[in-house]
Design an enzyme around this catalytic site. Structure first.
Site, PDB file in Angstrom:
ATOM      1  N   HIS A   1       6.049  21.401 -17.237  1.00 32.14           N
ATOM      2  CA  HIS A   1       4.637  21.158 -17.472  1.00 32.14           C
ATOM      3  C   HIS A   1       4.515  21.082 -18.783  1.00 32.14           C
ATOM      4  CE1 HIS A   1       0.362  21.118 -17.558  1.00 32.14           C
ATOM      5  NE2 HIS A   1       0.377  20.466 -16.255  1.00 32.14           N
TER       6      HIS A   1
ATOM      7  N   GLU B   1       2.334  12.701 -16.368  1.00 28.39           N
ATOM      8  CA  GLU B   1       1.154  13.099 -16.900  1.00 28.39           C
ATOM      9  C   GLU B   1       1.078  13.004 -18.572  1.00 28.39           C
ATOM     10  OE1 GLU B   1      -0.263  16.917 -14.241  1.00 28.39           O
ATOM     11  OE2 GLU B   1       1.512  17.546 -15.182  1.00 28.39           O
TER      12      GLU B   1
END
Length: 260
Positions: free
Chosen positions: A112, A181
């Site tokens: 992430h 993302e």
């Protein structure tokens, strides 16, 4: 797991849609238990959808036992927000993939943007974590995306570098989820433009086809109601954040994806 009538990016049938939720560090343990109980109640919604949608949730490490208890017997999968690349040893504070598998976890988030930025995780580290996860039979949710807003071609090139590095570590034949993302869209007022996401998603599909994996592609970054409808055909689902703290919002997204 991708069902038998869905063959990932390389087969004829489209992969089953999937929605993931990461709680990050927003909830305490008691609040997480309450939320997990509400998610467990969505099992009836999942069972009644006109077209099946997979759902998984990623609470904090201490809540994995609660997830195992509260989600037992439902169609909701669960997993962790991180994993270490080593199987065992002097790694204080770390959690191995095998240990996660022992908890009943099925999924694990790797790479992430927040971990890259705050903890210095590199493509090499993400690849090692992907290898550890897939070797243990977990499904890595590989997060990738460009740091700053850019034209779609440049965004695709930057994101592809991250994804190809991670997939190089995946065990042959393993199942993976790639979560696109764009960093600049995380926590923003609205998701990245649909045309932008579609361009990057097409490039990421190519990367999945180039590797011996069964892959699905989801979008995250201020995703919510209406996002999937704009992206249908380009992605296989969504990766949700704070919108899903209210499980009614999560329910709305599941129903919308199923109808789409």
């Amino acid at each position: 797991m991708i069902p038998e009538n869905s063959t990932g990016t390389t087969g004829r049938a489209a992969p089953r849609p999937v929605v993931g939720v990461s709680l990050k560090l927003y909830f305490g343990l008691a609040q997480t238990r309450t939320w997990l109980a509400e998610v467990a109640a969505l099992d009836a919604v999942l069972a009644g959808l006109p077209h099946p949608v997979d759902l998984f949730v990623l609470p904090s490490f201490p809540a994995l036992a609660d997830a195992r208890e509260l989600l037992a017997g439902t169609g909701v999968g669960y997993g962790a927000q991180d994993v270490h690349w080593a199987g065992r040893g002097a790694w204080t504070g770390e959690v191995s993939a095998d240990m996660l598998a022992e908890t009943g976890a099925r999924y694990v988030e790797v790479g992430h943007a927040e971990r890259r930025r705050h903890f210095g995780e590199t493509d090499r580290i993400v690849a090692a974590k992907t290898q550890a996860a897939t070797t243990a039979g977990l499904v890595p949710v590989i997060c990738a995306g460009e740091r700053r807003a850019a034209d779609p071609a440049a965004a695709a090139a930057e994101t592809l570098t991250q994804v190809r590095a991670a997939l190089a570590g995946a065990a042959p034949g393993s199942e993976v989820i790639v979560a696109y993302e764009p960093v600049w869209a995380i926590g923003a007022g609205e998701p990245a433009p649909a045309r932008h996401v579609r361009t990057v998603a097409a490039a990421l599909r190519g990367a999945l086809r180039d590797h011996d994996v069964r892959g699905r592609l989801i979008y995250g970054g201020t995703a919510g109601p209406g996002t999937y409808k704009e992206l249908a055909g380009a992605v296989d689902g969504l990766f949700l954040g704070r919108l899903a703290h209210d499980t009614e919002g999560l329910r709305t997204v599941l129903e919308e994806i199923s109808r789409s």
